[in-house]
Design a protein around this motif. Structure first.
Motif, PDB file in Angstrom:
ATOM      1  N   SER A   1       5.878  35.204  46.539  1.00 24.79           N
ATOM      2  CA  SER A   1       5.056  34.050  46.891  1.00 24.79           C
ATOM      3  C   SER A   1       3.590  34.384  46.705  1.00 24.79           C
ATOM      4  CB  SER A   1       5.314  33.613  48.336  1.00 24.79           C
ATOM      5  OG  SER A   1       4.752  32.333  48.582  1.00 24.79           O
ATOM      6  N   GLY A   2       2.766  33.334  46.806  1.00 27.00           N
ATOM      7  CA  GLY A   2       1.323  33.457  46.731  1.00 27.00           C
ATOM      8  C   GLY A   2       0.694  32.503  47.721  1.00 27.00           C
ATOM      9  N   ASN A   3       0.100  31.420  47.203  1.00 27.11           N
ATOM     10  CA  ASN A   3      -0.583  30.488  48.103  1.00 27.11           C
ATOM     11  C   ASN A   3       0.374  29.816  49.075  1.00 27.11           C
ATOM     12  OD1 ASN A   3       0.560  28.701  46.025  1.00 27.11           O
ATOM     13  ND2 ASN A   3      -0.595  27.118  47.062  1.00 27.11           N
ATOM     14  N   ARG A   4       1.619  29.591  48.651  1.00 26.67           N
ATOM     15  CA  ARG A   4       2.576  28.900  49.521  1.00 26.67           C
ATOM     16  C   ARG A   4       2.770  29.658  50.828  1.00 26.67           C
ATOM     17  NH1 ARG A   4       4.502  24.195  50.994  1.00 26.67           N
ATOM     18  NH2 ARG A   4       6.703  24.189  51.546  1.00 26.67           N
ATOM     19  N   LEU A   5       2.882  30.959  50.726  1.00 31.66           N
ATOM     20  CA  LEU A   5       3.066  31.781  51.923  1.00 31.66           C
ATOM     21  C   LEU A   5       1.770  31.875  52.715  1.00 31.66           C
ATOM     22  CD1 LEU A   5       5.287  33.419  53.316  1.00 31.66           C
ATOM     23  CD2 LEU A   5       4.516  35.423  52.048  1.00 31.66           C
ATOM     24  N   LYS A   6       0.649  32.019  52.010  1.00 34.91           N
ATOM     25  CA  LYS A   6      -0.642  32.125  52.695  1.00 34.91           C
ATOM     26  C   LYS A   6      -0.950  30.876  53.517  1.00 34.91           C
ATOM     27  CE  LYS A   6      -2.523  34.999  48.991  1.00 34.91           C
ATOM     28  NZ  LYS A   6      -3.438  35.051  47.838  1.00 34.91           N
ATOM     29  N   GLU A   7      -0.548  29.736  52.991  1.00 37.11           N
ATOM     30  CA  GLU A   7      -0.906  28.471  53.628  1.00 37.11           C
ATOM     31  C   GLU A   7       0.114  28.004  54.657  1.00 37.11           C
ATOM     32  OE1 GLU A   7      -1.255  26.013  50.229  1.00 37.11           O
ATOM     33  OE2 GLU A   7      -3.099  26.968  49.508  1.00 37.11           O
ATOM     34  N   SER A   8       1.283  28.645  54.722  1.00 38.47           N
ATOM     35  CA  SER A   8       2.333  28.139  55.612  1.00 38.47           C
ATOM     36  C   SER A   8       2.720  29.092  56.733  1.00 38.47           C
ATOM     37  CB  SER A   8       3.583  27.793  54.791  1.00 38.47           C
ATOM     38  OG  SER A   8       4.090  28.938  54.142  1.00 38.47           O
ATOM     39  N   LEU A   9       2.256  30.342  56.684  1.00 38.01           N
ATOM     40  CA  LEU A   9       2.630  31.289  57.736  1.00 38.01           C
ATOM     41  C   LEU A   9       2.168  30.832  59.113  1.00 38.01           C
ATOM     42  CD1 LEU A   9       2.164  34.904  56.310  1.00 38.01           C
ATOM     43  CD2 LEU A   9       4.235  33.910  57.299  1.00 38.01           C
ATOM     44  N   ALA A  10       1.022  30.156  59.159  1.00 38.56           N
ATOM     45  CA  ALA A  10       0.484  29.717  60.450  1.00 38.56           C
ATOM     46  C   ALA A  10       1.389  28.709  61.142  1.00 38.56           C
ATOM     47  CB  ALA A  10      -0.910  29.130  60.254  1.00 38.56           C
ATOM     48  N   ALA A  11       2.267  28.055  60.371  1.00 45.45           N
ATOM     49  CA  ALA A  11       3.170  27.054  60.959  1.00 45.45           C
ATOM     50  C   ALA A  11       4.331  27.703  61.702  1.00 45.45           C
ATOM     51  CB  ALA A  11       3.705  26.139  59.857  1.00 45.45           C
ATOM     52  N   LEU A  12       4.484  29.020  61.573  1.00 50.59           N
ATOM     53  CA  LEU A  12       5.589  29.724  62.223  1.00 50.59           C
ATOM     54  C   LEU A  12       5.163  30.312  63.563  1.00 50.59           C
ATOM     55  CD1 LEU A  12       6.959  31.703  59.132  1.00 50.59           C
ATOM     56  CD2 LEU A  12       7.889  29.591  60.115  1.00 50.59           C
ATOM     57  N   GLY A  13       6.132  30.503  64.440  1.00 58.85           N
ATOM     58  CA  GLY A  13       5.874  31.175  65.694  1.00 58.85           C
ATOM     59  C   GLY A  13       5.696  32.664  65.482  1.00 58.85           C
ATOM     60  N   PRO A  14       5.217  33.382  66.501  1.00 58.80           N
ATOM     61  CA  PRO A  14       4.948  34.821  66.364  1.00 58.80           C
ATOM     62  C   PRO A  14       6.160  35.628  65.907  1.00 58.80           C
ATOM     63  CG  PRO A  14       4.020  33.974  68.404  1.00 58.80           C
ATOM     64  CD  PRO A  14       4.847  32.875  67.822  1.00 58.80           C
ATOM     65  N   GLN A  15       7.334  35.349  66.436  1.00 62.28           N
ATOM     66  CA  GLN A  15       8.521  36.110  66.064  1.00 62.28           C
ATOM     67  C   GLN A  15       8.907  35.875  64.610  1.00 62.28           C
ATOM     68  OE1 GLN A  15      11.583  35.139  68.923  1.00 62.28           O
ATOM     69  NE2 GLN A  15      10.921  36.761  70.336  1.00 62.28           N
ATOM     70  N   ASP A  16       8.867  34.617  64.193  1.00 63.14           N
ATOM     71  CA  ASP A  16       9.223  34.310  62.811  1.00 63.14           C
ATOM     72  C   ASP A  16       8.202  34.897  61.834  1.00 63.14           C
ATOM     73  OD1 ASP A  16      11.519  33.005  63.512  1.00 63.14           O
ATOM     74  OD2 ASP A  16      10.648  30.995  63.424  1.00 63.14           O
ATOM     75  N   ARG A  17       6.915  34.851  62.198  1.00 61.53           N
ATOM     76  CA  ARG A  17       5.883  35.442  61.337  1.00 61.53           C
ATOM     77  C   ARG A  17       6.102  36.943  61.193  1.00 61.53           C
ATOM     78  NH1 ARG A  17       2.086  32.106  63.968  1.00 61.53           N
ATOM     79  NH2 ARG A  17       1.363  33.868  65.230  1.00 61.53           N
ATOM     80  N   ALA A  18       6.410  37.578  62.308  1.00 57.76           N
ATOM     81  CA  ALA A  18       6.649  39.024  62.266  1.00 57.76           C
ATOM     82  C   ALA A  18       7.864  39.344  61.409  1.00 57.76           C
ATOM     83  CB  ALA A  18       6.841  39.562  63.681  1.00 57.76           C
ATOM     84  N   TYR A  19       8.870  38.487  61.458  1.00 57.55           N
ATOM     85  CA  TYR A  19      10.074  38.730  60.658  1.00 57.55           C
ATOM     86  C   TYR A  19       9.759  38.600  59.166  1.00 57.55           C
ATOM     87  CZ  TYR A  19      14.764  38.270  58.757  1.00 57.55           C
ATOM     88  OH  TYR A  19      15.900  38.449  58.009  1.00 57.55           O
ATOM     89  N   VAL A  20       9.032  37.558  58.785  1.00 62.98           N
ATOM     90  CA  VAL A  20       8.698  37.356  57.378  1.00 62.98           C
ATOM     91  C   VAL A  20       7.840  38.513  56.854  1.00 62.98           C
ATOM     92  CG1 VAL A  20       7.438  35.896  55.751  1.00 62.98           C
ATOM     93  CG2 VAL A  20       8.910  34.845  57.462  1.00 62.98           C
ATOM     94  N   THR A  21       6.844  38.911  57.619  1.00 61.16           N
ATOM     95  CA  THR A  21       5.923  39.952  57.155  1.00 61.16           C
ATOM     96  C   THR A  21       6.551  41.344  57.156  1.00 61.16           C
ATOM     97  OG1 THR A  21       4.976  40.149  59.389  1.00 61.16           O
ATOM     98  CG2 THR A  21       3.881  38.661  57.851  1.00 61.16           C
ATOM     99  N   SER A  22       7.757  41.463  57.694  1.00 55.58           N
ATOM    100  CA  SER A  22       8.451  42.750  57.635  1.00 55.58           C
ATOM    101  C   SER A  22       9.190  42.937  56.308  1.00 55.58           C
ATOM    102  CB  SER A  22       9.444  42.860  58.798  1.00 55.58           C
ATOM    103  OG  SER A  22      10.516  41.937  58.639  1.00 55.58           O
ATOM    104  N   HIS A  23       9.189  41.917  55.467  1.00 60.79           N
ATOM    105  CA  HIS A  23       9.875  41.987  54.171  1.00 60.79           C
ATOM    106  C   HIS A  23       8.947  42.544  53.087  1.00 60.79           C
ATOM    107  CE1 HIS A  23      12.690  39.359  56.237  1.00 60.79           C
ATOM    108  NE2 HIS A  23      13.537  39.515  55.237  1.00 60.79           N
ATOM    109  N   ARG A  24       9.541  43.028  52.018  1.00 61.12           N
ATOM    110  CA  ARG A  24       8.771  43.444  50.848  1.00 61.12           C
ATOM    111  C   ARG A  24       8.171  42.207  50.187  1.00 61.12           C
ATOM    112  NH1 ARG A  24      13.550  46.614  47.975  1.00 61.12           N
ATOM    113  NH2 ARG A  24      14.618  44.879  48.987  1.00 61.12           N
ATOM    114  N   LEU A  25       6.887  42.271  49.901  1.00 60.68           N
ATOM    115  CA  LEU A  25       6.174  41.118  49.337  1.00 60.68           C
ATOM    116  C   LEU A  25       5.933  41.321  47.856  1.00 60.68           C
ATOM    117  CD1 LEU A  25       4.547  38.471  49.520  1.00 60.68           C
ATOM    118  CD2 LEU A  25       2.544  39.874  50.099  1.00 60.68           C
TER     119      LEU A  25
END
Length: 325
Positions: free
Chosen positions: A116-140
């Motif tokens: 991802s690029g802008n899609r992830l940058k612009e949509s991470l804020a819509a997630l709760g803390p746990q979901d954000r932490a889960y996504v950012t634990s993946h290889r980007l």
């Protein structure tokens, strides 16, 4: 890469120092890339690593996961990637992306990667803390054109970085053994360890142009441990939206212009004939004396006006055409 690429010889790809390929497997709940299975066999026979990516849509996550797993047929070494990018007809929401990654992990027994690029940058804020932490634990696998990577909030680093494409960025711009498909264009290198990339999503919004990616399929390869890479990119034409090549787009514009010109000519003819007829009738009625003569004169001059309308329309259209040239 995807079926839009023309692969001549994976042996040449491997001989050039490419480590592996990431190929499109699926899109949404039903689409399957027709070349995925045969190219997987050819690539692995050539000694290349293999990966699969799924182009996300707004369809039900369970159906997309089932389509992806069934088509990709992953073994323990197959890289599995979620291609999370802008897709106007049917965007995957950030909540759906989290659910997709969770279901993918549950099915595989290991985590996949996210492209991802802008899609992830612009949509991470819509997630709760746990979901954000889960996504950012993946290889980007970061899609961002420009000299400096700008990571989505929460990511410490990129795993793969697509930093050039569409004629922007350093050479080389080709991969031995792979040539462009029908909608091919320019290409891109990568500094990351592995393989090739999915279709680069259009990077929009408030991001500067250098941080945008486009509707391309980008093949990215690392040609050495030091990170010299070669990439080939291709326009995306799959799904509900079609991106035309420059020649096809020009052809379509010419066809549209011709049809518009014909419509204008017809409109000019109708207006000229009717207008001249009405003017002739009015002239006859105003110059004649007596009711009967007024009717006769109006009919006579109106007929003359109708007959003159066609050549007048022709002159107007020719003048317009010459003026355009």
């Amino acid at each position: 890469m995807s079926h839009h690429n023309i692969v001549k010889d994976f042996g040449l790809v491997a001989a050039a120092g490419v480590w592996g390929v990431i190929h499109k497997a699926t899109q949404g709940r039903a689409y399957r890339d027709p070349d995925y299975a045969t190219r997987r066999k050819a690539a692995t026979n050539a000694g290349l690593l293999w990966g699969a990516y799924h182009f996300a849509t707004g369809d039900a996550v369970e159906l997309q996961i089932e389509n992806f797993i069934k088509t990709a047929q992953p073994d323990e070494r197959t890289l599995m990637v979620l291609d999370f990018e802008d897709n106007r007809p049917s965007n995957m929401s950030p909540q759906q992306a989290v659910e997709f990654l969770r279901q993918l992990e549950a099915r595989l027994g290991r985590r996949g990667a996210i492209y991802s690029g802008n899609r992830l940058k612009e949509s991470l804020a819509a997630l709760g803390p746990q979901d954000r932490a889960y996504v950012t634990s993946h290889r980007l696998w970061l899609c961002q054109y420009g000299p400096t990577p700008r990571l989505p909030t929460g990511f410490e680093n990129w795993w793969l970085w697509q930093y050039t494409g569409d004629g922007i960025g350093p050479l080389p711009h080709n991969v031995p053994g792979i040539v462009a498909g029908k909608a091919a264009s320019t290409s891109t290198p990568s500094t990351a360890r592995s393989t090739s990339s999915p279709r680069a999503g259009r990077e929009r919004g408030a991001l500067p142009a250098a941080e945008r990616c486009t509707d391309r399929i980008v093949l990215r390869h690392d040609l050495s441990p030091a990170g010299a890479g070669e990439v080939r990119s291709f326009r995306r034409r799959r799904g509900r939206r079609r991106v035309l090549g420059a020649e096809a787009a020009a052809r379509l514009r010419r066809r549209g212009a011709a049809r518009l010109g014909e419509a204008r000519n017809d409109r000019t003819l109708i207006v000229s004939v009717i207008g001249c007829g009405l003017l002739g009738a009015a002239f006859g009625a105003l110059t004649a004396s007596g009711p009967i003569m007024m009717i006769v004169a109006a009919a006579f001059y109106g007929l003359i006006g109708l007959l003159l309308g066609a050549p007048i329309s022709f002159v107007i259209n020719m003048t317009r055409h010459v003026g355009r040239r």
